[in-house]
Design an enzyme around this catalytic site. Structure first.
Site, PDB file in Angstrom:
ATOM      1  CB  THR A 158      -0.807  -9.655   3.062  1.00 29.32           C
ATOM      2  OG1 THR A 158      -0.241  -8.259   2.638  1.00 29.32           O
ATOM      3  CG2 THR A 158      -1.654 -10.102   4.160  1.00 29.32           C
ATOM      4  CE  LYS A 184       1.319  -6.872   4.559  1.00 28.01           C
ATOM      5  NZ  LYS A 184       0.152  -6.262   3.279  1.00 28.01           N
ATOM      6  CB  THR A 195       6.898   1.737   4.603  1.00 27.88           C
ATOM      7  OG1 THR A 195       6.074   0.036   4.137  1.00 27.88           O
ATOM      8  CG2 THR A 195       6.453   0.458   6.436  1.00 27.88           C
ATOM      9  CD  GLU A 285      -0.449  -7.141  -5.145  1.00 26.66           C
ATOM     10  OE1 GLU A 285      -0.455  -7.933  -3.572  1.00 26.66           O
ATOM     11  OE2 GLU A 285      -0.474  -7.374  -5.003  1.00 26.66           O
ATOM     12  CG  ASN A 408      -3.570  -6.797  -6.727  1.00 25.92           C
ATOM     13  OD1 ASN A 408      -3.992  -7.018  -5.669  1.00 25.92           O
ATOM     14  ND2 ASN A 408      -2.669  -7.125  -7.084  1.00 25.92           N
ATOM     15  CB  SER A 413     -11.168 -15.811  -4.678  1.00 28.61           C
ATOM     16  OG  SER A 413     -11.575 -14.899  -5.044  1.00 28.61           O
TER      17      SER A 413
END
Length: 413
Positions: A158, A184, A195, A285, A408, A413
């Site tokens: 993702t 992932k 996870t 991230e 985030n 969007s």
């Protein structure tokens, strides 16, 4: 998926061997992302032993509920994974989506729906239109191939910036076996079981009951010892499958997890789990740093882990790391708020091999320059000795940067 690759990403990827008894295929269904694969189908040529651990979230996704219901059956013939939509908090529509997917997969493979396992990752609260990929499962089953691990890892991404793969080999009773895994995860990472999504397969012949013990034991010091942002996903799923193909080479079936012939296999499996979990942290991230936080001298191992996670999940600790600031006062704060026993005047703290605090105050030999040099590295070891007992634990986390907020702030969007 981010447009740039994490600076902590592996410089090269390990070659992933084919594994007997399992084949894979991917497809582009346009669930959220355009011009990229977002559905993975894993097919087992014969019924495979299966084990799984799942999120302890009280708001689990529909696929998690589905897998939990099927796990006692003990065998698997196929796994279907989609990215872009978590199929979580979707009510009856979510259950209908899992039912349609399972029915289509079972028909494609020729098995019972209780031998199908499902996983979804992505946006929470949006209905999943399973018709987008249910109709291509027949073709995916026919096209599935064994030499496909890297592409499989790509399909379940993702916000990940790179695919996460790992492989190890071991011997059981003198017979060589292989363990392959993919994972992932980059955000909403604070596993409370295993996870985000991870699938590990071996060609060993091991009963489901033994696999479950091995997996449950293995997640504690690996996936359950890392965090990106302290948020436990609704969709966390880690599954381990054994195809049994090594029986053709003379490997005797293993029925119990305490069988001494499993020693090397257990070690190799734990290496795969740790490798994958650290890759998730390194792809946090917006991450630019990875922190390894080791707590010693706590009242118990459990207390040490809670203290370590208190440090790892602290936004102030994580932002200090992002700014390369050797702010050991934030470590003291995180120890104190953990709820575990601590004595301020016994604490000692190290950044790398530089002791910055001892006996409740700044180290007499403290060097700001030396501590700052440690913080400039991509990998930052932090050690805290509580000074009360023999409990110890290590956890891993990453820094918190502006990029995390940017990713985030407009995730839907």
């Amino acid at each position: 998926m981010s447009g740039s690759v994490s600076p902590l990403a592996p410089k090269s990827f390990v070659p992933m061997p084919s594994l007997r008894g399992v084949r894979m295929a991917t497809a582009s269904a346009g669930i959220k992302y355009k011009n990229r694969t977002d559905v993975l189908m894993m097919v087992f040529d014969k019924p495979a032993s299966v084990a799984g651990v799942f999120t302890r979230s009280k708001c689990p996704s529909a696929p998690v509920d589905f897998c939990r219901a099927n796990l006692p059956h003990g065998t698997a013939r196929a796994v279907v994974v989609n990215s872009g939509n978590a199929n979580a908090f979707t009510g009856m529509k979510g259950r209908q989506a899992t039912a349609l997917t399972a029915k289509s997969a079972a028909a494609a493979v020729g098995c019972g729906e209780n031998e199908i396992y499902l996983a979804s990752t992505g946006v929470i609260g949006e209905p999943l239109d399973a018709t987008k990929f249910a109709g291509v499962l027949d073709r995916m089953q026919a096209e599935a191939t064994g030499d496909f691990w890297f592409e499989a890892a790509k399909a379940i991404m993702t916000t990940d910036t790179y695919p996460k793969v790992s492989t190890r080999s071991a011997e059981i009773g003198g017979v060589a076996v292989t363990i392959n895994g993919i994972a992932k995860g980059a955000g909403m990472i604070a596993p409370d079981m295993a996870t985000m999504l991870s699938f590990v397969v071996t060609d060993a012949d091991i009963a489901s009951e033994a696999l479950q013990v091995l997996l449950s034991d293995g997640v504690g010091p690996t996936f359950n010892s890392m965090t990106v942002d302290s948020d436990t996903s609704t969709s966390d799923t880690l599954m381990l499958f054994a195809t049994g193909a090594a029986a053709e080479d003379g490997q005797a079936r293993i029925e119990r997890a305490d069988d001494p012939r499993l020693a090397a296999f257990r070690a190799a499996l734990n290496e795969v789990l740790k490798d994958l979990s650290l890759q998730v942290v390194r792809d946090g991230e917006g991450a630019t740093k990875m922190l390894e936080i080791t707590v010693t001298g706590a009242e118990s191992d459990a207390a040490a882990k809670r203290i370590a996670l208190s440090i790892a999940n602290s936004p102030l600790v994580k932002t200090a790391a992002a700014g390369e600031d050797a702010n050991w006062g934030r470590i003291v704060m995180a120890v104190g708020k953990s709820g575990e026993m601590a004595d301020r005047d016994r604490l000692a703290i190290w950044f790398g091999d530089i002791r910055v605090a001892v006996n409740g105050e700044r180290d007499p030999d403290y060097s700001e320059a030396a501590a700052s040099n440690v913080m400039k590295a991509q990998d930052i070891p932090v050690k805290v000795d509580i000074g009360l007992g023999t409990g110890s634990a290590t956890v891993w986390t990453c820094d918190l940067t502006k990029e995390y907020v940017a990713i985030n702030g407009d995730y839907r969007s």
